[in-house]
Scaffold this motif. Structure first.
Motif, PDB file in Angstrom:
ATOM      1  N   LEU A  32       9.071   6.882  13.419  1.00 23.44           N
ATOM      2  CA  LEU A  32       8.518   7.422  12.176  1.00 23.44           C
ATOM      3  C   LEU A  32       8.835   6.504  10.999  1.00 23.44           C
ATOM      4  O   LEU A  32       7.994   6.302  10.114  1.00 23.44           O
ATOM      5  CB  LEU A  32       9.077   8.824  11.920  1.00 23.44           C
ATOM      6  N   LYS A  33      10.024   5.935  10.984  1.00 22.59           N
ATOM      7  CA  LYS A  33      10.370   4.998   9.915  1.00 22.59           C
ATOM      8  C   LYS A  33       9.420   3.802   9.912  1.00 22.59           C
ATOM      9  O   LYS A  33       8.895   3.413   8.864  1.00 22.59           O
ATOM     10  CB  LYS A  33      11.812   4.512  10.082  1.00 22.59           C
ATOM     11  N   VAL A  34       9.189   3.232  11.092  1.00 17.05           N
ATOM     12  CA  VAL A  34       8.320   2.053  11.176  1.00 17.05           C
ATOM     13  C   VAL A  34       6.888   2.415  10.784  1.00 17.05           C
ATOM     14  O   VAL A  34       6.179   1.613  10.173  1.00 17.05           O
ATOM     15  CB  VAL A  34       8.379   1.447  12.595  1.00 17.05           C
ATOM     16  N   ALA A  35       6.455   3.634  11.106  1.00 17.99           N
ATOM     17  CA  ALA A  35       5.118   4.070  10.692  1.00 17.99           C
ATOM     18  C   ALA A  35       4.983   4.016   9.171  1.00 17.99           C
ATOM     19  O   ALA A  35       3.961   3.568   8.637  1.00 17.99           O
ATOM     20  CB  ALA A  35       4.844   5.485  11.200  1.00 17.99           C
ATOM     21  N   PHE A  36       6.008   4.455   8.459  1.00 13.36           N
ATOM     22  CA  PHE A  36       5.987   4.392   6.997  1.00 13.36           C
ATOM     23  C   PHE A  36       6.008   2.941   6.513  1.00 13.36           C
ATOM     24  O   PHE A  36       5.319   2.599   5.542  1.00 13.36           O
ATOM     25  CB  PHE A  36       7.173   5.164   6.410  1.00 13.36           C
ATOM     26  N   TYR A  37       6.775   2.077   7.173  1.00 10.84           N
ATOM     27  CA  TYR A  37       6.808   0.669   6.772  1.00 10.84           C
ATOM     28  C   TYR A  37       5.443   0.021   6.957  1.00 10.84           C
ATOM     29  O   TYR A  37       4.966  -0.718   6.084  1.00 10.84           O
ATOM     30  CB  TYR A  37       7.851  -0.103   7.587  1.00 10.84           C
ATOM     31  N   VAL A  38       4.808   0.292   8.098  1.00 12.77           N
ATOM     32  CA  VAL A  38       3.481  -0.272   8.366  1.00 12.77           C
ATOM     33  C   VAL A  38       2.476   0.246   7.334  1.00 12.77           C
ATOM     34  O   VAL A  38       1.648  -0.516   6.807  1.00 12.77           O
ATOM     35  CB  VAL A  38       3.021   0.075   9.794  1.00 12.77           C
ATOM     36  N   GLY A  39       2.544   1.547   7.034  1.00 15.42           N
ATOM     37  CA  GLY A  39       1.660   2.119   6.028  1.00 15.42           C
ATOM     38  C   GLY A  39       1.845   1.472   4.671  1.00 15.42           C
ATOM     39  O   GLY A  39       0.877   1.228   3.941  1.00 15.42           O
ATOM     40  N   ALA A  40       3.100   1.172   4.310  1.00 15.57           N
ATOM     41  CA  ALA A  40       3.380   0.530   3.022  1.00 15.57           C
ATOM     42  C   ALA A  40       2.765  -0.864   2.958  1.00 15.57           C
ATOM     43  O   ALA A  40       2.193  -1.269   1.929  1.00 15.57           O
ATOM     44  CB  ALA A  40       4.887   0.460   2.798  1.00 15.57           C
ATOM     45  N   VAL A  41       2.869  -1.601   4.043  1.00 19.94           N
ATOM     46  CA  VAL A  41       2.291  -2.955   4.083  1.00 19.94           C
ATOM     47  C   VAL A  41       0.772  -2.899   3.950  1.00 19.94           C
ATOM     48  O   VAL A  41       0.165  -3.660   3.181  1.00 19.94           O
ATOM     49  CB  VAL A  41       2.695  -3.677   5.388  1.00 19.94           C
ATOM     50  N   ILE A  42       0.140  -1.991   4.692  1.00 20.62           N
ATOM     51  CA  ILE A  42      -1.320  -1.862   4.611  1.00 20.62           C
ATOM     52  C   ILE A  42      -1.734  -1.470   3.194  1.00 20.62           C
ATOM     53  O   ILE A  42      -2.716  -1.991   2.647  1.00 20.62           O
ATOM     54  CB  ILE A  42      -1.834  -0.833   5.632  1.00 20.62           C
ATOM     55  N   LEU A  43      -0.986  -0.556   2.586  1.00 23.68           N
ATOM     56  CA  LEU A  43      -1.304  -0.116   1.232  1.00 23.68           C
ATOM     57  C   LEU A  43      -1.325  -1.284   0.255  1.00 23.68           C
ATOM     58  O   LEU A  43      -2.300  -1.468  -0.482  1.00 23.68           O
ATOM     59  CB  LEU A  43      -0.273   0.928   0.774  1.00 23.68           C
ATOM     60  N   ILE A  44      -0.295  -2.091   0.227  1.00 21.72           N
ATOM     61  CA  ILE A  44      -0.222  -3.164  -0.760  1.00 21.72           C
ATOM     62  C   ILE A  44      -1.264  -4.237  -0.484  1.00 21.72           C
ATOM     63  O   ILE A  44      -1.852  -4.807  -1.414  1.00 21.72           O
ATOM     64  CB  ILE A  44       1.208  -3.759  -0.837  1.00 21.72           C
ATOM     65  N   VAL A  45      -1.545  -4.509   0.791  1.00 21.28           N
ATOM     66  CA  VAL A  45      -2.580  -5.512   1.130  1.00 21.28           C
ATOM     67  C   VAL A  45      -3.954  -5.035   0.652  1.00 21.28           C
ATOM     68  O   VAL A  45      -4.727  -5.803   0.060  1.00 21.28           O
ATOM     69  CB  VAL A  45      -2.594  -5.781   2.651  1.00 21.28           C
ATOM     70  N   CYS A  46      -4.274  -3.770   0.883  1.00 22.44           N
ATOM     71  CA  CYS A  46      -5.573  -3.225   0.476  1.00 22.44           C
ATOM     72  C   CYS A  46      -5.722  -3.217  -1.042  1.00 22.44           C
ATOM     73  O   CYS A  46      -6.796  -3.537  -1.581  1.00 22.44           O
ATOM     74  CB  CYS A  46      -5.745  -1.810   1.020  1.00 22.44           C
ATOM     75  N   VAL A  47      -4.652  -2.848  -1.744  1.00 22.66           N
ATOM     76  CA  VAL A  47      -4.705  -2.811  -3.212  1.00 22.66           C
ATOM     77  C   VAL A  47      -4.867  -4.218  -3.773  1.00 22.66           C
ATOM     78  O   VAL A  47      -5.645  -4.442  -4.710  1.00 22.66           O
ATOM     79  CB  VAL A  47      -3.443  -2.123  -3.773  1.00 22.66           C
ATOM     80  N   ILE A  48      -4.134  -5.182  -3.212  1.00 24.92           N
ATOM     81  CA  ILE A  48      -4.281  -6.574  -3.671  1.00 24.92           C
ATOM     82  C   ILE A  48      -5.716  -7.043  -3.469  1.00 24.92           C
ATOM     83  O   ILE A  48      -6.299  -7.706  -4.340  1.00 24.92           O
ATOM     84  CB  ILE A  48      -3.291  -7.498  -2.927  1.00 24.92           C
ATOM     85  N   TYR A  49      -6.309  -6.693  -2.336  1.00 24.10           N
ATOM     86  CA  TYR A  49      -7.692  -7.092  -2.062  1.00 24.10           C
ATOM     87  C   TYR A  49      -8.633  -6.568  -3.148  1.00 24.10           C
ATOM     88  O   TYR A  49      -9.480  -7.307  -3.669  1.00 24.10           O
ATOM     89  CB  TYR A  49      -8.122  -6.574  -0.693  1.00 24.10           C
ATOM     90  N   THR A  50      -8.501  -5.285  -3.487  1.00 27.65           N
ATOM     91  CA  THR A  50      -9.362  -4.714  -4.522  1.00 27.65           C
ATOM     92  C   THR A  50      -9.100  -5.367  -5.872  1.00 27.65           C
ATOM     93  O   THR A  50     -10.043  -5.703  -6.602  1.00 27.65           O
ATOM     94  CB  THR A  50      -9.135  -3.193  -4.618  1.00 27.65           C
ATOM     95  N   CYS A  51      -7.845  -5.573  -6.219  1.00 29.08           N
ATOM     96  CA  CYS A  51      -7.521  -6.171  -7.524  1.00 29.08           C
ATOM     97  C   CYS A  51      -8.099  -7.569  -7.661  1.00 29.08           C
ATOM     98  O   CYS A  51      -8.556  -7.964  -8.741  1.00 29.08           O
ATOM     99  CB  CYS A  51      -6.010  -6.214  -7.721  1.00 29.08           C
ATOM    100  N   VAL A  52      -8.089  -8.330  -6.568  1.00 29.64           N
ATOM    101  CA  VAL A  52      -8.596  -9.704  -6.603  1.00 29.64           C
ATOM    102  C   VAL A  52     -10.115  -9.737  -6.661  1.00 29.64           C
ATOM    103  O   VAL A  52     -10.713 -10.625  -7.297  1.00 29.64           O
ATOM    104  CB  VAL A  52      -8.084 -10.489  -5.373  1.00 29.64           C
ATOM    105  N   ASN A  53     -10.771  -8.762  -6.049  1.00 28.26           N
ATOM    106  CA  ASN A  53     -12.222  -8.825  -5.877  1.00 28.26           C
ATOM    107  C   ASN A  53     -13.024  -7.920  -6.811  1.00 28.26           C
ATOM    108  O   ASN A  53     -14.256  -7.881  -6.708  1.00 28.26           O
ATOM    109  CB  ASN A  53     -12.581  -8.473  -4.431  1.00 28.26           C
ATOM    110  N   VAL A  54     -12.360  -7.212  -7.719  1.00 35.34           N
ATOM    111  CA  VAL A  54     -13.064  -6.324  -8.639  1.00 35.34           C
ATOM    112  C   VAL A  54     -12.879  -6.805 -10.070  1.00 35.34           C
ATOM    113  O   VAL A  54     -11.766  -7.119 -10.491  1.00 35.34           O
ATOM    114  CB  VAL A  54     -12.555  -4.869  -8.497  1.00 35.34           C
ATOM    115  N   ARG A  55     -13.984  -6.867 -10.803  1.00 27.64           N
ATOM    116  CA  ARG A  55     -13.941  -7.226 -12.226  1.00 27.64           C
ATOM    117  C   ARG A  55     -14.301  -5.993 -13.039  1.00 27.64           C
ATOM    118  O   ARG A  55     -15.354  -5.403 -12.878  1.00 27.64           O
ATOM    119  CB  ARG A  55     -14.937  -8.351 -12.534  1.00 27.64           C
ATOM    120  N   GLU A  56     -13.411  -5.591 -13.934  1.00 27.97           N
ATOM    121  CA  GLU A  56     -13.679  -4.462 -14.813  1.00 27.97           C
ATOM    122  C   GLU A  56     -14.370  -4.935 -16.091  1.00 27.97           C
ATOM    123  O   GLU A  56     -14.263  -6.097 -16.489  1.00 27.97           O
ATOM    124  CB  GLU A  56     -12.375  -3.755 -15.174  1.00 27.97           C
TER     125      GLU A  56
END
Length: 440
Positions: A187-211
């Motif tokens: 369960l701990k590793v599941a949370f760690y993996v989720g955290a990594v996916i979260l930050i990667v996805c957010v970085i992707y949106t921040c880099v590719n979206v212009r407000e």
């Protein structure tokens, strides 16, 4: 007023891709809070108190983020700064939450630290989630908004399926599920993996979206760059159309029921299928992993039922589609205690997914129709979020009382949840669907 240009499908996808990561984190939280605190030693009658924090934070944070980001502009944009801060804090606290029991040898200190970490997790996830909804409204034209929100809904449900399934997958690949010394490694590793996916996805949106900067935003939205006048929230609520409150009543019963589901499903199926109430046992942890799978089934069923709902609305009317969906979900809840094994649990949770689909789609359809032509629609919808949060807070505060009423068997709380959904279906009858009634 200038018309916003069409965006490519890739641009629409980029706009919401970070939402996928946020929903993974939400799914991990909602399916494992009770499991984590039970493993730490919390009594079943007190588990519901930990569920007060997430909706309370949502009710406070989401309107504040909306209000502040309306008035923000910097080199990173107006919504994205809040997304970045929320994601960074979420990643930190996601690594801390499953380790809360190891931060102190004293039971009550560990529980308090866990509650504080949970509060920060939900605050940060709310801060990270709200910008995605607002960015669609900011940059997507009216013609493409349906497609944009459909993409966001798809990524939301896909993220939930991944998040719900991660603990089971970590166990499946061989990580330890031993909870004798605290939350298991899987369960701990599941949370760690989720955290990594979260930050990667957010970085992707921040880099590719212009407000849009303020001047450009004003040109496309027909507004000035000046701050909007303050509104009287009490007066707005007094002037709200009748359907605003009628739908809020339906929401009360529905979200009350689903809070009980998130809180008690692990204990319920551990008792009925794995025949244990010992939170530190291997069987209880196996039940906890399986909760993620049945919640994933619920998410998939929700997507499929969402495709059926429009046809039901056209054939039988919106109210009938809404009521039937809630009754089907109520039947699903009532069936949970009677399922003989883990595989047959797919049936009730697929039925529950039908109610979930209706709850996500139809309330906002009815309310926005009722608000059509009124000013301050954004403020009204922000206030309407309280109809989601308040019933969860009340359910969290009263869950232990209801559990005592049903003999302290957590599986009986599934039947209580079913009854609540049926009451919600009855409350749907009060909704007015004609154009004149819905605006009253």
């Amino acid at each position: 007023m200038k018309q916003k240009p069409d965006l490519s499908r890739l641009a629409l996808f980029n706009l919401s891709f970070g939402f996928f990561g946020v929903q993974i984190a939400y799914a991990l939280q909602s399916s494992n809070i009770s499991r984590i605190f039970a493993t730490m030693g919390a009594d079943p009658k007190s588990l519901s108190f930990f569920w007060v924090l997430p909706p309370l934070m949502g009710m406070i944070v989401q309107p504040i983020v909306g209000m502040l980001s309306d008035r923000t502009w910097c080199r990173f944009g107006r919504r994205i700064p809040y997304l970045i801060v929320g994601a960074i804090v979420a990643v930190i606290v996601m690594t801390l939450l499953p380790n809360a029991g190891s931060l102190s040898n004293t039971f009550w200190v560990a529980m308090t630290l866990g509650a504080v970490i949970l509060m920060f997790l939900d605050t940060s996830l709310n801060m990270a989630m709200q910008p995605f909804k607002m960015m669609v409204g900011d940059v997507v034209n009216e013609k493409q908004k349906g497609l944009a929100y459909a993409i966001q809904s798809f990524l939301c449900n896909l993220g939930q399926v991944v998040g719900f399934s991660l603990p089971f997958l970590m166990s499946y690949i061989g990580l330890s599920t031993d909870a004798s010394h605290g939350v298991p490694t899987s369960l701990k590793v599941a949370f760690y993996v989720g955290a990594v996916i979260l930050i990667v996805c957010v970085i992707y949106t921040c880099v590719n979206v212009r407000e849009m900067p303020p001047k450009e935003y004003a040109e496309y939205h027909g507004t000035s760059e000046e701050k909007e006048d303050h509104v009287n929230l009490i007066q707005l609520l007094r002037d709200a159309p009748g359907n605003y409150w009628r739908v809020a009543l339906v929401q009360f019963f529905c979200w009350f029921a689903f809070l009980f589901m998130w809180n008690y499903t692990t204990g319920a199926i551990a008792d009925t299928v794995w025949h244990t109430t010992d939170a530190k046992s291997a069987d209880f942890q196996a039940a906890g992993d399986w909760v993620g799978i049945v919640f994933a089934i619920q998410s998939v069923a929700s997507v499929l039922w969402a495709m059926v709902l429009p046809a039901l609305e056209r054939r039988f009317g919106l109210k009938a589609a809404y009521s039937v969906s809630l009754i089907i979900g109520g039947a699903g809840f009532a069936l949970v205690p009677f399922m003989p094994d883990q595989w047959t649990l797919f049936i009730p949770f697929a039925l529950i997914g039908c109610a979930w689909a209706a709850m996500l789609a139809l309330p906002f359809t009815i309310v926005t129709n009722a608000l059509e032509g009124r000013p301050h629609m954004g403020t009204y919808l922000g206030l309407f979020n309280c109809s989601i949060c308040l019933p969860q807070i009340i359910a969290g505060l009263t869950g232990g009382f209801f559990l005592m009423l049903v003999g302290e068997h957590q599986y009986n709380m599934m039947i209580v949840a079913g009854v609540l959904l049926v009451l919600g279906a009855v409350a749907v009858k009060g909704i007015k669907t004609s154009s004149t009634d819905s605006q009253e």
